[in-house]
Write a protein that holds these residues in place. Structure first.
Motif, PDB file in Angstrom:
ATOM      1  N   GLY A 262       0.804  -1.159  -0.069  1.00 32.56           N
ATOM      2  CA  GLY A 262       0.043  -0.167   0.068  1.00 32.56           C
ATOM      3  C   GLY A 262       0.947   1.225  -0.013  1.00 32.56           C
ATOM      4  O   GLY A 262       0.768   2.220  -0.516  1.00 32.56           O
ATOM      5  N   CYS A 263       1.764   1.366   0.736  1.00 32.26           N
ATOM      6  CA  CYS A 263       2.749   2.321   0.877  1.00 32.26           C
ATOM      7  C   CYS A 263       3.571   2.805  -0.422  1.00 32.26           C
ATOM      8  O   CYS A 263       3.709   3.878  -0.903  1.00 32.26           O
ATOM      9  N   THR A 264       4.060   1.396  -1.012  1.00 31.15           N
ATOM     10  CA  THR A 264       4.953   1.501  -2.199  1.00 31.15           C
ATOM     11  C   THR A 264       4.141   2.106  -3.352  1.00 31.15           C
ATOM     12  O   THR A 264       4.387   2.708  -4.160  1.00 31.15           O
ATOM     13  N   SER A 332       8.527  10.780   1.907  1.00 28.82           N
ATOM     14  CA  SER A 332       7.117  11.376   1.458  1.00 28.82           C
ATOM     15  C   SER A 332       7.410  13.083   1.648  1.00 28.82           C
ATOM     16  O   SER A 332       6.546  13.875   1.029  1.00 28.82           O
ATOM     17  N   ILE A 333       7.830  13.677   2.719  1.00 32.17           N
ATOM     18  CA  ILE A 333       7.892  14.958   2.830  1.00 32.17           C
ATOM     19  C   ILE A 333       8.700  15.734   2.038  1.00 32.17           C
ATOM     20  O   ILE A 333       8.598  16.781   1.405  1.00 32.17           O
ATOM     21  N   ILE A 420      -0.319  18.271  -6.834  1.00 32.33           N
ATOM     22  CA  ILE A 420      -1.210  17.158  -6.635  1.00 32.33           C
ATOM     23  C   ILE A 420      -0.349  15.813  -6.249  1.00 32.33           C
ATOM     24  O   ILE A 420      -0.690  15.012  -5.329  1.00 32.33           O
ATOM     25  N   GLY A 421       0.538  15.649  -7.178  1.00 35.76           N
ATOM     26  CA  GLY A 421       1.380  14.483  -6.681  1.00 35.76           C
ATOM     27  C   GLY A 421       2.152  14.552  -5.338  1.00 35.76           C
ATOM     28  O   GLY A 421       2.075  13.483  -4.639  1.00 35.76           O
ATOM     29  N   ALA A 422       2.906  15.432  -4.973  1.00 39.12           N
ATOM     30  CA  ALA A 422       3.461  15.777  -3.697  1.00 39.12           C
ATOM     31  C   ALA A 422       2.177  15.804  -2.504  1.00 39.12           C
ATOM     32  O   ALA A 422       2.881  15.003  -1.679  1.00 39.12           O
ATOM     33  N   LEU A 426       2.182  12.329   0.312  1.00 40.57           N
ATOM     34  CA  LEU A 426       2.103  12.218   1.766  1.00 40.57           C
ATOM     35  C   LEU A 426       1.291  11.338   2.683  1.00 40.57           C
ATOM     36  O   LEU A 426       1.522  10.988   3.655  1.00 40.57           O
ATOM     37  N   ALA A 427       0.061  11.027   1.724  1.00 42.31           N
ATOM     38  CA  ALA A 427      -0.584   9.976   2.322  1.00 42.31           C
ATOM     39  C   ALA A 427      -0.197   8.543   2.401  1.00 42.31           C
ATOM     40  O   ALA A 427      -0.686   7.594   2.872  1.00 42.31           O
ATOM     41  N   SER A 428       1.132   8.292   1.307  1.00 42.89           N
ATOM     42  CA  SER A 428       1.478   6.927   1.178  1.00 42.89           C
ATOM     43  C   SER A 428       2.043   6.608   2.517  1.00 42.89           C
ATOM     44  O   SER A 428       2.026   5.225   2.805  1.00 42.89           O
TER      45      SER A 428
END
Length: 449
Positions: A262-264, A332-333, A420-422, A426-428
């Motif tokens: 899910g994260c990846t 992610s940050i 939008i991508g950035a 963060l949610a990943s």
């Protein structure tokens, strides 16, 4: 940064009752991966051959990763949508053949699959400079070559991530992954810099020729490498759909693997929305030269090299399980820095270098840790299907993200699309920040999962 393929030894990174015939058994001076007292991989001639071959392949891939988009943008004047389609073509194979590839590879000699994949990639790439030289190169040629390259890469990468346990002893898997990732990051440093220079001096088509020779070198080295795989007899094989389903059930039935996927997957989806338009953003919006573009990637990739070297020490310090959420939060940050560069174009070069450095460092920490865990916890007979199932998800989202990026870029603009991508990136981290990773120090083994 992509949490799987850009930083991984493509990778995803990202690698046993084993398989093969008696004729290809491990040579006398190369003990099986499960026997005897472990010796340093530096003294393992067989591993060093494999490692050297992949150094050539990784170096060439980095040059091509820069040269093909530059060729599309500067020589063929590609639009935002065309760049999106080009990126999607390269990764469509993960959706088209990603799942069956794992089951097929579990029935074949993985090293042989890698050899054939290298040959296919070399031939496909060689077509581009020839078409350019003949004056007939068009965008659809790039799409076709990208698709062929993608299919070959699916088979190569799944085999690559699954063959490591048949090359080294179980206690050396993490070390081997670290060495492969270190080489990938050296390629990330030198490849874009050399690629940018080649593109500037001899044009993108001739830079691609260099990659053709690196794949040929990898082909030759793999031909002289040995492994201790033993192919599963035909009478022991289940129907192909059953084997595919078994791999999927294994991945999503394991609570650790499920969260890692899910994260990846979400991280790759988000980062590819941004990175699809990166050549246009840097070359057109910020006015970077191809050499400057290569320099940004090269300087930033120093972080990946240091990350690969530092991973064993960080894992010992914070624990294997906690290293996964820590690295996910950090990369992610770091993704936010990319669109921020558009707000401060005067310092875009150093800002993007810092972003690439931090992102590469943390992605390598994440990749080495989670890939080693995947290889350790998965039964040998499921290695190919496990890797294929995971890559079907985490790379299958890439063509979708690329097409979406092309559409959003044309509609909302390049910089807005990158924001939008950035934000999605963060949610990943939530997949691994919430869950069992914080409560453990070490991840389970195959026996105590």
């Amino acid at each position: 940064m992509d949490a799987e393929i850009r930083a991984e030894a493509r990778a995803e990174a990202s690698i046993p009752a084993s398989r093969g015939s008696a004729a290809d058994a491990v040579e006398a001076d190369q003990a099986p991966a499960t026997a005897g007292t472990a010796r340093s991989l530096w003294r393992d001639a067989n591993f060093m051959r494999m490692w050297g071959g992949q150094a050539f392949s990784q170096f060439g891939a980095q040059i091509t990763e820069l040269a093909i988009p530059v060729l599309a943008v500067l020589i063929l004047n590609a639009t935002e949508f065309e760049v999106g389609v080009l990126t999607a073509s390269g990764f469509a194979a993960f959706l088209l053949v990603g799942l069956p590839a794992g089951a097929w590879i579990d029935r074949m000699r993985k090293r042989h699959v890698m050899i054939v994949a290298d040959a296919v990639r070399a031939i496909a790439l060689a077509a581009l400079p020839l078409l350019w030289w003949a004056g007939v190169l068009h965008m659809w040629h790039l799409y076709v070559v990208a698709l062929i390259m993608g299919i070959a890469t699916v088979f190569f990468d799944v085999s690559y991530q699954s063959i490591v346990p048949s090359l080294v002893r179980p206690t050396q898997i993490a070390e081997a992954n670290g060495k492969f990732e270190s080489t990938a990051q050296v390629a990330n440093i030198a490849g874009p810099a050399v690629g940018g220079w080649l593109v500037a001096v001899v044009t993108a088509p001739f830079a691609i020729v260099v990659t053709v020779f690196t794949y040929i070198a990898s082909f030759i080295v793999l031909s002289f490498t040995r492994d201790n795989e033993v192919v599963t007899p035909k009478h022991e094989r289940a129907p192909i759909m059953h084997e595919i389903g078994e791999g999927i059930r294994w991945v999503f039935g394991n609570r650790y693997l499920r969260r890692i996927v899910g994260c990846t997957g979400l991280s790759n989806f988000a980062s590819n929305i941004s990175f699809t338009l990166l050549p246009i953003f840097l070359l057109r919006e910020l006015g970077f030269s191809p050499a400057s573009l290569g320099l940004v990637f090269a300087l930033g990739s120093v972080g990946g090299l240091l990350g690969a070297m530092a991973t064993p020490h960080i894992v010992r310090w914070v624990g294997e399980a906690r290293a996964i959420p820590v690295s996910a939060i950090a990369f992610s940050i770091a993704g936010l820095f990319l669109p921020v560069a558009a707000l401060v174009p005067t310092i875009a070069l150093p800002l993007l270098t810092v972003q690439m450095f931090i992102g590469s460092f943390m992605v390598l920490l994440y990749n080495i840790t989670q890939v080693t865990f995947r290889q350790r916890v998965t039964p040998p007979r499921l290695l190919g299907r496990m890797n294929a199932s995971i890559r079907f998800v985490v790379w299958g989202v890439t063509p979708i993200a690329a097409l979406l990026a092309g559409g959003l870029g044309a509609w909302l603009g390049v910089t807005t699309t990158m924001w939008i991508g950035a934000v999605l990136g963060l949610a990943s981290a939530l997949f691994v920040v919430t869950g069992p990773f914080w409560t453990l120090r070490e991840l389970p083994t195959a026996d105590d999962r």
